[in-house]
Design a protein around this motif. Sequence first.
Motif, mmCIF file in Angstrom:
data_model
loop_
_atom_site.group_PDB
_atom_site.id
_atom_site.type_symbol
_atom_site.label_atom_id
_atom_site.label_comp_id
_atom_site.label_asym_id
_atom_site.label_seq_id
_atom_site.Cartn_x
_atom_site.Cartn_y
_atom_site.Cartn_z
ATOM 1 N N GLY A 161 63.577 41.126 17.295
ATOM 2 C CA GLY A 161 64.737 41.510 16.486
ATOM 3 C C GLY A 161 65.935 40.666 16.872
ATOM 4 N N THR A 162 67.003 41.326 17.294
ATOM 5 C CA THR A 162 68.212 40.596 17.692
ATOM 6 C C THR A 162 68.241 40.310 19.187
ATOM 7 O OG1 THR A 162 69.416 42.667 17.986
ATOM 8 C CG2 THR A 162 69.578 41.595 15.817
ATOM 9 N N HIS A 163 67.234 40.769 19.909
ATOM 10 C CA HIS A 163 67.197 40.584 21.364
ATOM 11 C C HIS A 163 66.220 39.484 21.745
ATOM 12 C CE1 HIS A 163 69.588 44.170 21.890
ATOM 13 N NE2 HIS A 163 68.715 44.868 21.174
ATOM 14 N N VAL A 164 66.512 38.829 22.849
ATOM 15 C CA VAL A 164 65.601 37.842 23.427
ATOM 16 C C VAL A 164 65.208 38.360 24.805
ATOM 17 C CG1 VAL A 164 65.302 35.460 24.206
ATOM 18 C CG2 VAL A 164 66.687 35.940 22.177
ATOM 19 N N PHE A 165 63.908 38.407 25.048
ATOM 20 C CA PHE A 165 63.403 38.857 26.332
ATOM 21 C C PHE A 165 62.762 37.681 27.056
ATOM 22 C CE2 PHE A 165 63.734 42.693 23.878
ATOM 23 C CZ PHE A 165 64.275 43.580 24.804
ATOM 24 N N TYR A 166 63.000 37.625 28.343
ATOM 25 C CA TYR A 166 62.510 36.530 29.173
ATOM 26 C C TYR A 166 61.465 37.060 30.144
ATOM 27 C CZ TYR A 166 66.522 34.076 27.321
ATOM 28 O OH TYR A 166 67.414 33.495 26.464
ATOM 29 N N ARG A 167 60.475 36.226 30.380
ATOM 30 C CA ARG A 167 59.399 36.564 31.318
ATOM 31 C C ARG A 167 59.010 35.283 32.043
ATOM 32 N NH1 ARG A 167 55.488 40.292 32.362
ATOM 33 N NH2 ARG A 167 56.043 41.693 30.701
ATOM 34 N N ARG A 168 58.519 35.447 33.245
ATOM 35 C CA ARG A 168 58.056 34.279 33.982
ATOM 36 C C ARG A 168 56.843 33.700 33.267
ATOM 37 N NH1 ARG A 168 57.467 34.962 40.278
ATOM 38 N NH2 ARG A 168 55.262 35.263 39.902
ATOM 39 N N ALA A 169 56.796 32.388 33.148
ATOM 40 C CA ALA A 169 55.702 31.708 32.450
ATOM 41 C C ALA A 169 54.408 31.857 33.238
ATOM 42 C CB ALA A 169 56.039 30.227 32.262
ATOM 43 N N LEU A 170 53.315 31.936 32.507
ATOM 44 C CA LEU A 170 52.011 31.976 33.151
ATOM 45 C C LEU A 170 51.734 30.628 33.804
ATOM 46 C CD1 LEU A 170 49.968 33.804 30.382
ATOM 47 C CD2 LEU A 170 50.833 34.758 32.532
ATOM 48 N N PRO A 171 51.158 30.630 34.996
ATOM 49 C CA PRO A 171 50.882 29.354 35.672
ATOM 50 C C PRO A 171 49.836 28.543 34.923
ATOM 51 C CG PRO A 171 50.080 31.232 36.964
ATOM 52 C CD PRO A 171 50.754 31.780 35.753
ATOM 53 N N ARG A 172 50.066 27.250 34.871
ATOM 54 C CA ARG A 172 49.130 26.327 34.232
ATOM 55 C C ARG A 172 48.604 25.367 35.296
ATOM 56 N NH1 ARG A 172 53.359 24.284 30.982
ATOM 57 N NH2 ARG A 172 52.371 22.286 31.349
ATOM 58 N N PRO A 173 47.309 25.396 35.596
ATOM 59 C CA PRO A 173 46.768 24.550 36.660
ATOM 60 C C PRO A 173 46.961 23.054 36.411
ATOM 61 C CG PRO A 173 45.119 26.123 35.887
ATOM 62 C CD PRO A 173 46.305 26.256 34.997
ATOM 63 N N GLU A 174 47.043 22.650 35.150
ATOM 64 C CA GLU A 174 47.184 21.216 34.856
ATOM 65 C C GLU A 174 48.629 20.731 34.968
ATOM 66 O OE1 GLU A 174 48.038 23.294 31.011
ATOM 67 O OE2 GLU A 174 46.606 23.589 32.609
ATOM 68 N N ARG A 175 49.554 21.635 35.196
ATOM 69 C CA ARG A 175 50.970 21.286 35.304
ATOM 70 C C ARG A 175 51.205 20.456 36.570
ATOM 71 N NH1 ARG A 175 56.238 24.390 34.516
ATOM 72 N NH2 ARG A 175 57.604 23.223 35.890
ATOM 73 N N PRO A 176 52.054 19.426 36.487
ATOM 74 C CA PRO A 176 52.369 18.659 37.690
ATOM 75 C C PRO A 176 52.982 19.565 38.759
ATOM 76 C CG PRO A 176 53.244 17.573 35.737
ATOM 77 C CD PRO A 176 52.746 18.914 35.307
ATOM 78 N N GLY A 177 52.461 19.497 39.974
ATOM 79 C CA GLY A 177 52.975 20.302 41.071
ATOM 80 C C GLY A 177 52.550 21.755 41.007
ATOM 81 N N ALA A 178 51.478 22.059 40.291
ATOM 82 C CA ALA A 178 51.047 23.443 40.097
ATOM 83 C C ALA A 178 50.827 24.165 41.422
ATOM 84 C CB ALA A 178 49.774 23.488 39.250
#
Length: 130
Positions: free
Chosen positions: A77-94
């Motif tokens: 709706g008019t709100h934005v909710f934030y959450r920690r991103a799920l870890p991605r093993p292929e991400r640099p520095g995972a």
Amino acid sequence: MSRSPRPSSAPPARDDLLLLALRACADPVRLTILRLLARDAFGVQELGAVLDLGQATVSHHLKQLVEAELVTARRDGTHVFYRRALPRPERPGAATLAALLAELDAQALAPAQRSALDAVFEERARRSRA
């Protein structure tokens, strides 16, 4: 020959992603936000109440975390909710980021933050009942 800076709207290059994440984590407020967002999704006002910070300050910190792809945003709706991103093993520095987040998650919140977080959950329950 100098390289022109990347426009802020362009996605970060793969090599820049770890640097962005480490810079984002180099602030105590952002580390606390990451700890809070591991538990639940929160809006800017809720995080501001827990951290005792203004909306603009919290939004600034969230922007840094979103750009570093450590946090995701979801509109409801008019709100934005934030959450920690799920870890991605292929991400640099995972592995580095996983170790950092595990260390953060093992630390208890400050008593004032725990109390403020409880108040946020109580307010959510009150609104849900209403």
